[in-house]
Design an enzyme around this catalytic site. Structure first.
Site, PDB file in Angstrom:
ATOM      1  N   ALA A 299       0.806  -1.222   0.000  1.00  0.00           N
ATOM      2  CA  ALA A 299       0.000   0.000   0.000  1.00  0.00           C
ATOM      3  C   ALA A 299       0.840   1.274   0.000  1.00  0.00           C
ATOM      4  O   ALA A 299       0.334   2.342  -0.312  1.00  0.00           O
ATOM      5  CB  ALA A 299      -0.928   0.004   1.213  1.00  0.00           C
ATOM      6  N   LYS A 300       2.116   1.153   0.387  1.00  0.00           N
ATOM      7  CA  LYS A 300       3.046   2.294   0.400  1.00  0.00           C
ATOM      8  C   LYS A 300       2.458   3.473   1.173  1.00  0.00           C
ATOM      9  O   LYS A 300       2.525   4.614   0.740  1.00  0.00           O
ATOM     10  CB  LYS A 300       3.434   2.688  -1.022  1.00  0.00           C
ATOM     11  CG  LYS A 300       4.065   1.538  -1.809  1.00  0.00           C
ATOM     12  CD  LYS A 300       4.376   1.929  -3.249  1.00  0.00           C
ATOM     13  CE  LYS A 300       5.026   0.770  -3.990  1.00  0.00           C
ATOM     14  NZ  LYS A 300       4.083  -0.334  -4.259  1.00  0.00           N
ATOM     15  N   ARG A 301       1.911   3.189   2.344  1.00  0.00           N
ATOM     16  CA  ARG A 301       1.215   4.198   3.133  1.00  0.00           C
ATOM     17  C   ARG A 301       2.181   5.022   3.988  1.00  0.00           C
ATOM     18  O   ARG A 301       3.266   4.584   4.328  1.00  0.00           O
ATOM     19  CB  ARG A 301       0.201   3.534   4.060  1.00  0.00           C
ATOM     20  CG  ARG A 301      -0.867   2.721   3.380  1.00  0.00           C
ATOM     21  CD  ARG A 301      -1.793   3.557   2.546  1.00  0.00           C
ATOM     22  NE  ARG A 301      -3.015   2.819   2.230  1.00  0.00           N
ATOM     23  CZ  ARG A 301      -3.716   2.988   1.132  1.00  0.00           C
ATOM     24  NH1 ARG A 301      -3.329   3.865   0.236  1.00  0.00           N
ATOM     25  NH2 ARG A 301      -4.819   2.287   0.920  1.00  0.00           N
TER      26      ARG A 301
END
Length: 276
Positions: free
Chosen positions: A92-94
């Site tokens: 998700a590369k949050r």
């Protein structure tokens, strides 16, 4: 049990470090699934059935699920993978500030690990890092062509930015739950990062459709952890596995299509195991 303990057990059980990326691009789903209730879930279920014997982990990319039906498909996918005893890493590369990032961290209630973006600094990642039982993979040196635009910039100290990120990840690893994302398309940088953090597992994308270095991915991507019977890390392929059926002898036949995905996962496992 921590994520990396679970992952080590799975790697040992399957003799595999293959991560299968579940990126069900709606424009590439086979025609025979067009009338399924949730086509992305129907596709993923069949991919999991075909590949789970060779998968150390599944890595769904959140971008392919960000609509109402997509979130339903993702929930079903995670539950089904867990039913096969395969951990799930949500790509998700949050990261964000304050309350926002705490909401992002809530997504980990279902998944076992997540990818995060370090650009906003430690406080943006703290809610993820605080989840001791979850894995947190920090973007470090990515596999895309533009990764060098920022990640290779030289700091005043003389080190490139990606090396500083690796060093910071080591500092942030108080709960022993931090990993790094380092692409197989940058094998020299992969080796350099491993020297900085010898015991942090890597998620290594780029060995499939992106044509990355499989030998370097294994040699430098897997961490020799004192608490594990096997070296720990993941080498990911997404399109090269899940859409292998497009090149099969009978792409319109369901069994042939998904059988090709299983064969592709098995081939990658065998290829990577040459270097373990």
């Amino acid at each position: 049990m921590s994520f990396f303990e679970t992952l080590a057990d799975r790697i040992e059980a399957t003799d595999s470090v293959v991560s299968v990326g579940l990126d069900p691009d709606p424009n590439r789903l086979p025609e025979f699934l067009a009338n399924a209730d949730l086509p992305r879930w129907a596709f993923n279920r069949r991919i999991i059935d075909a590949t789970h014997e060779h998968a150390a982990c599944y890595k769904p990319n959140a971008a392919f699920y960000e609509d109402a039906d997509g979130w339903r498909a993702l929930e079903e996918t995670i539950a089904y993978a867990h039913g096969k005893d395969v951990p799930v890493l949500l790509d998700a590369k949050r990261a964000d500030i304050g309350n926002t990032t705490r909401q992002y961290a809530a997504a980990l209630d279902r998944a076992d690990a997540i990818t995060v973006n370090p650009y906003l600094g430690r406080d943006s990642l703290q809610p993820f890092l605080d989840r001791e039982e979850k894995g947190v993979f920090v973007l470090c040196r990515t596999s895309n062509p533009g990764g060098s635009d920022l990640q290779d910039l030289e700091l005043a100290s003389g080190e490139p930015l990606y090396e500083r990120v690796a060093a910071l990840a080591d500092v942030w690893n108080g709960n022993d739950n931090v990993g790094l994302v380092v692409g197989a398309t940058a094998p020299e940088e992969l080796a350099e990062v491993r020297e900085i953090v010898p015991e942090i597992p890597f998620l290594v994308p780029g060995v499939g459709a992106q044509g990355g270095d499989a030998e370097a991915a294994v040699e430098h991507g897997l961490a020799d952890r004192p608490d594990a019977a096997v070296d720990v890390g993941l080498v990911n392929s997404s399109r090269g596995i899940i859409f292998a059926g497009e090149e099969s002898s009978r792409p319109d036949d369901e069994a042939t299509y998904f059988g090709a995905a299983g064969d592709a996962a098995k081939r990658l496992k065998k290829r990577l195991n040459q270097y373990r």
